[in-house]
Structures are given as C-alpha cells and as structure tokens.
Design a protein around this motif. Sequence first.
Motif, PDB file in Angstrom:
ATOM      1  N   ARG A 182       0.822  -1.221   0.000  1.00 53.37           N
ATOM      2  CA  ARG A 182       0.000   0.000   0.000  1.00 53.37           C
ATOM      3  C   ARG A 182       0.855   1.270   0.000  1.00 53.37           C
ATOM      4  O   ARG A 182       0.334   2.364   0.185  1.00 53.37           O
ATOM      5  CB  ARG A 182      -0.925   0.000   1.220  1.00 53.37           C
ATOM      6  CG  ARG A 182      -2.031  -1.032   1.161  1.00 53.37           C
ATOM      7  CD  ARG A 182      -3.074  -0.761   2.246  1.00 53.37           C
ATOM      8  NE  ARG A 182      -2.495  -0.865   3.582  1.00 53.37           N
ATOM      9  CZ  ARG A 182      -2.534  -1.955   4.326  1.00 53.37           C
ATOM     10  NH1 ARG A 182      -3.111  -3.049   3.854  1.00 53.37           N
ATOM     11  NH2 ARG A 182      -1.999  -1.969   5.532  1.00 53.37           N
ATOM     12  N   GLN A 225       0.240   2.650  -5.382  1.00 51.47           N
ATOM     13  CA  GLN A 225      -0.301   3.892  -4.834  1.00 51.47           C
ATOM     14  C   GLN A 225      -1.742   3.666  -4.406  1.00 51.47           C
ATOM     15  O   GLN A 225      -2.617   3.417  -5.238  1.00 51.47           O
ATOM     16  CB  GLN A 225      -0.215   4.993  -5.892  1.00 51.47           C
ATOM     17  CG  GLN A 225      -0.338   6.387  -5.342  1.00 51.47           C
ATOM     18  CD  GLN A 225       0.083   7.428  -6.370  1.00 51.47           C
ATOM     19  OE1 GLN A 225       0.243   7.132  -7.554  1.00 51.47           O
ATOM     20  NE2 GLN A 225       0.265   8.658  -5.915  1.00 51.47           N
ATOM     21  N   PRO A 226      -2.048   3.711  -3.103  1.00 53.40           N
ATOM     22  CA  PRO A 226      -3.397   3.361  -2.632  1.00 53.40           C
ATOM     23  C   PRO A 226      -4.497   4.279  -3.148  1.00 53.40           C
ATOM     24  O   PRO A 226      -5.651   3.866  -3.227  1.00 53.40           O
ATOM     25  CB  PRO A 226      -3.260   3.459  -1.105  1.00 53.40           C
ATOM     26  CG  PRO A 226      -2.078   4.333  -0.865  1.00 53.40           C
ATOM     27  CD  PRO A 226      -1.145   4.091  -2.004  1.00 53.40           C
ATOM     28  N   SER A 227      -4.151   5.506  -3.514  1.00 54.16           N
ATOM     29  CA  SER A 227      -5.179   6.408  -4.051  1.00 54.16           C
ATOM     30  C   SER A 227      -5.582   6.011  -5.475  1.00 54.16           C
ATOM     31  O   SER A 227      -6.626   6.456  -5.972  1.00 54.16           O
ATOM     32  CB  SER A 227      -4.667   7.847  -4.046  1.00 54.16           C
ATOM     33  OG  SER A 227      -3.514   7.972  -4.870  1.00 54.16           O
ATOM     34  N   ARG A 228      -4.775   5.159  -6.096  1.00 50.96           N
ATOM     35  CA  ARG A 228      -5.038   4.777  -7.487  1.00 50.96           C
ATOM     36  C   ARG A 228      -5.473   3.328  -7.640  1.00 50.96           C
ATOM     37  O   ARG A 228      -6.366   3.037  -8.435  1.00 50.96           O
ATOM     38  CB  ARG A 228      -3.775   5.023  -8.332  1.00 50.96           C
ATOM     39  CG  ARG A 228      -3.959   4.787  -9.808  1.00 50.96           C
ATOM     40  CD  ARG A 228      -2.665   5.062 -10.577  1.00 50.96           C
ATOM     41  NE  ARG A 228      -2.871   4.922 -12.007  1.00 50.96           N
ATOM     42  CZ  ARG A 228      -2.818   3.753 -12.651  1.00 50.96           C
ATOM     43  NH1 ARG A 228      -2.567   2.648 -11.978  1.00 50.96           N
ATOM     44  NH2 ARG A 228      -3.026   3.715 -13.953  1.00 50.96           N
ATOM     45  N   THR A 229      -4.838   2.413  -6.916  1.00 55.37           N
ATOM     46  CA  THR A 229      -5.124   0.989  -7.093  1.00 55.37           C
ATOM     47  C   THR A 229      -5.267   0.296  -5.743  1.00 55.37           C
ATOM     48  O   THR A 229      -4.830   0.802  -4.701  1.00 55.37           O
ATOM     49  CB  THR A 229      -3.993   0.295  -7.881  1.00 55.37           C
ATOM     50  OG1 THR A 229      -2.755   0.494  -7.187  1.00 55.37           O
ATOM     51  CG2 THR A 229      -3.891   0.822  -9.293  1.00 55.37           C
ATOM     52  N   GLN A 230      -5.856  -0.901  -5.786  1.00 52.60           N
ATOM     53  CA  GLN A 230      -5.959  -1.736  -4.599  1.00 52.60           C
ATOM     54  C   GLN A 230      -5.852  -3.203  -5.009  1.00 52.60           C
ATOM     55  O   GLN A 230      -6.206  -3.585  -6.126  1.00 52.60           O
ATOM     56  CB  GLN A 230      -7.279  -1.492  -3.868  1.00 52.60           C
ATOM     57  CG  GLN A 230      -8.518  -1.839  -4.680  1.00 52.60           C
ATOM     58  CD  GLN A 230      -9.798  -1.543  -3.924  1.00 52.60           C
ATOM     59  OE1 GLN A 230      -9.765  -1.099  -2.782  1.00 52.60           O
ATOM     60  NE2 GLN A 230     -10.933  -1.794  -4.550  1.00 52.60           N
ATOM     61  N   MET A 264      -4.768  -6.577  -9.403  1.00 55.52           N
ATOM     62  CA  MET A 264      -5.070  -5.207  -8.986  1.00 55.52           C
ATOM     63  C   MET A 264      -6.324  -4.690  -9.683  1.00 55.52           C
ATOM     64  O   MET A 264      -6.649  -5.093 -10.807  1.00 55.52           O
ATOM     65  CB  MET A 264      -3.891  -4.285  -9.301  1.00 55.52           C
ATOM     66  CG  MET A 264      -2.542  -4.740  -8.741  1.00 55.52           C
ATOM     67  SD  MET A 264      -2.508  -4.925  -6.942  1.00 55.52           S
ATOM     68  CE  MET A 264      -2.802  -3.236  -6.415  1.00 55.52           C
ATOM     69  N   ARG A 266      -8.913  -0.791  -9.802  1.00 51.67           N
ATOM     70  CA  ARG A 266      -8.913   0.634  -9.461  1.00 51.67           C
ATOM     71  C   ARG A 266      -9.334   0.822  -8.007  1.00 51.67           C
ATOM     72  O   ARG A 266     -10.154   0.064  -7.471  1.00 51.67           O
ATOM     73  CB  ARG A 266      -9.880   1.394 -10.373  1.00 51.67           C
ATOM     74  CG  ARG A 266      -9.524   1.373 -11.856  1.00 51.67           C
ATOM     75  CD  ARG A 266     -10.592   2.130 -12.635  1.00 51.67           C
ATOM     76  NE  ARG A 266     -10.450   1.981 -14.065  1.00 51.67           N
ATOM     77  CZ  ARG A 266      -9.737   2.789 -14.845  1.00 51.67           C
ATOM     78  NH1 ARG A 266      -9.093   3.811 -14.297  1.00 51.67           N
ATOM     79  NH2 ARG A 266      -9.673   2.593 -16.145  1.00 51.67           N
ATOM     80  N   ALA A 267      -8.785   1.845  -7.387  1.00 58.65           N
ATOM     81  CA  ALA A 267      -9.120   2.122  -5.990  1.00 58.65           C
ATOM     82  C   ALA A 267     -10.595   2.476  -5.826  1.00 58.65           C
ATOM     83  O   ALA A 267     -11.179   2.224  -4.765  1.00 58.65           O
ATOM     84  CB  ALA A 267      -8.248   3.251  -5.452  1.00 58.65           C
ATOM     85  N   ASP A 268     -11.199   3.050  -6.861  1.00 58.19           N
ATOM     86  CA  ASP A 268     -12.605   3.465  -6.756  1.00 58.19           C
ATOM     87  C   ASP A 268     -13.561   2.414  -7.306  1.00 58.19           C
ATOM     88  O   ASP A 268     -14.744   2.700  -7.510  1.00 58.19           O
ATOM     89  CB  ASP A 268     -12.822   4.791  -7.487  1.00 58.19           C
ATOM     90  CG  ASP A 268     -12.415   4.716  -8.963  1.00 58.19           C
ATOM     91  OD1 ASP A 268     -11.926   3.643  -9.397  1.00 58.19           O
ATOM     92  OD2 ASP A 268     -12.570   5.725  -9.676  1.00 58.19           O
TER      93      ASP A 268
END
Length: 365
Positions: A182, A225-230, A264, A266-268
């Motif tokens: 993360r 980058q946690p704001s972009r992917t998870q 992976m 998207r984070a959203d």
Amino acid sequence: MGAGTEPDGSSRSDEEWERFLRESVAGAADAPKEPSARAREVARRLREQPGRGPEGWRSYTPARPKRRRGWYVAGLLASLVLLVVALAPGRTVDLFAGADSPPLAAETARPTRVPPAEAAQRPTADEPFRGSPAASWASGSAGITVPKAGAVGWMSEAEVERALARSRDFLVASSLDRGVLRGEHPEKAIALINPRQQDVQDLLKTAFRAPSEKNDPLLLFSRFQPSRTQLVGDVVKTRGRLTYREGERGALQVTADVTFVYPMTRADAGGGDGEIVRTIVRRELVLSWDDPDKVITEPGTFSIVSYKYDMTNGGCGAPTGYLTPPFGTDRRADGAGAEVDPYDRSAPVGRGDSSGDECERATRS
C-alpha cells in the motif's frame, strides 16, 4: 411313540426335529418314507405358511442384498462429466478448477520449459488468477522454496538455515507485506540490509523521496499507490526458489529468483466489479551473508550483491516509486518494448540494475 421318539426307540432333540422337518418339506433325499402324524401335520402347516415355523421355533429370513448406492452415484456423476466435456469442453475449467487449482509441486530448479497455455478466461473478484498459470501457484511465502541447509564457509548448518529463513523474510517484507504494497515504508525489509553497505544505503535515502531511474524503490520493493489501485482479495501468488553457495571470503551467498503476481483493480472500483489487471514482477536478488571477522557488517544482516527484475503491467514512463497497472484504454498504450511471457521462468531475468526506459509487453497476463 412319543413326539420325539423314533420307531427304533431313540429320541431326537428339538434342533434335530427342526432340521428333519424342514428337509421333509423341501423333499430331501434322506427323509423317512413314512413320517409320523406330527411330522405330517407340521409339514402341512409349513406348506400353508412357508415363511413361518411352529410357534416357539427359531425361524430364518434371508437378508436382502444391500444396494450399492455409492457405485450408482459415482457412475452417474462420471456420465455427467463425460456429457459436459463432450458438449462444452471449453467450460470444464470453470466446473472443476474453482477458485484454486491444484497446486504445483515446489520449484527446486530452473524450469526447462514455459508453462502451458491456459483457457482464455477473464479474472473475477472471486477468482483473480483465473485463466493464468498463477492459478495453480502457491500463495505468499509458501511459493518460495527454501533448500535444505548445510554448512558453508564460516557458517554452520544451523547458521545457514537461519540465514536462509531471513533471506525469505526479506522477500516477504519487501514484496508481500500488505503495508508495503500500500506504499508504506518497508522498515522490516530495510532492517535486514547491512547498514554499512554505503551504495545501497544511498539508494534507500533518496529512492522514496525523489524516485529516479537510478534510485527507484521498485528495484527492491513492490509498492502500489493506494489512491489509485488496490489489491483484489488477500492473496499474492508466488513461484520461485532460494539457492546458496560459498561466496567471496567464505561468505554464504544466497540467490533468490521469485515471480510475484499481484491482481489489482482501481481504488474506486465498487463492489469488486471493476476491471482486474495482474501486475507481474520477477525478482532476482543475490545476497551475501558475510563473515564479520572479514567484512564490516551488523549481526543478522546481509549485503546486496546484485538485483534484477522483470516487470509487466506495472506502468511505463518516468519513475514514480510505485507500480502503476494500466486500465482500460491505457492498456493498449502501455508497453512499447519487446513482448515477453511473464510466467516463463525457464529464461534468466532480463532487466539489470539499471532498468532503462523500455517497457516490456506481456504476451499473457
């Protein structure tokens, strides 16, 4: 004559009478020609009620054979399997592979060939490795084979075993730790690196603050980058091994060659329904556990001799310090370099200490 007396004056027991009367009814060859009145009466009653003997006598009812239901069910299932394969062979993987395919045997040497092609299937939130060789790989540290230890150089067998375990700990702390994935600082991994190794310490000081081609944290660590992917789910698939030999000045030299597969999204992405991209990183690290009498080091740490890695679906362009999986239309534009099979472990790792500008494209992911 009495009820249990023969014409010659001898007597019979109840058991003998029972056998005698039943043989009479069945027409046995050795039955008397002229049975007594009692015998004739009992024979008549047995003929009228064949399933029942005289009151108080023991009777026998043949047991019904048990139905072999298990064999019947197994045969029915086998027939259904053959029917499914005949009608829809491409879907048999869906039916029997499930979320996890049977695991491969541990890797103990470099493979001699590429993993076979898989049926074309899209990954899902429940099966993020579906349709890839990684579906049958082990998870996490279980996919990293550690060889049996033996004494090497300045180390005893027990010391080599401990060093191998710590070498695997570094791989876990640098490429599998959830916090590091993360984007958190890899403190546990860095603590295992010799603090007196100046070139690596210089890299670590600048890589996270100002990533560049020369000082990129991705050279040693896997970060998103946690704001972009998870990460999809809780599992990272791995396959690889550790090997060791005696290095310079009697050091224990450990080589790690491991492929990591990160599913992976998207984070959203809401509800796990978003697009899934598998980022695949193969790392080769050579670590030296030096004799403290010959090399300045700290107990329980190693020096890094070399590091190489291959990466696909991890992003291209200027270093950001993070792996950046491409989604949607970005996938077509990502990767202008040579095509590679990221699951092919039969070839050596291609990218060296300086990764260069070229991005490799995955022939399958």
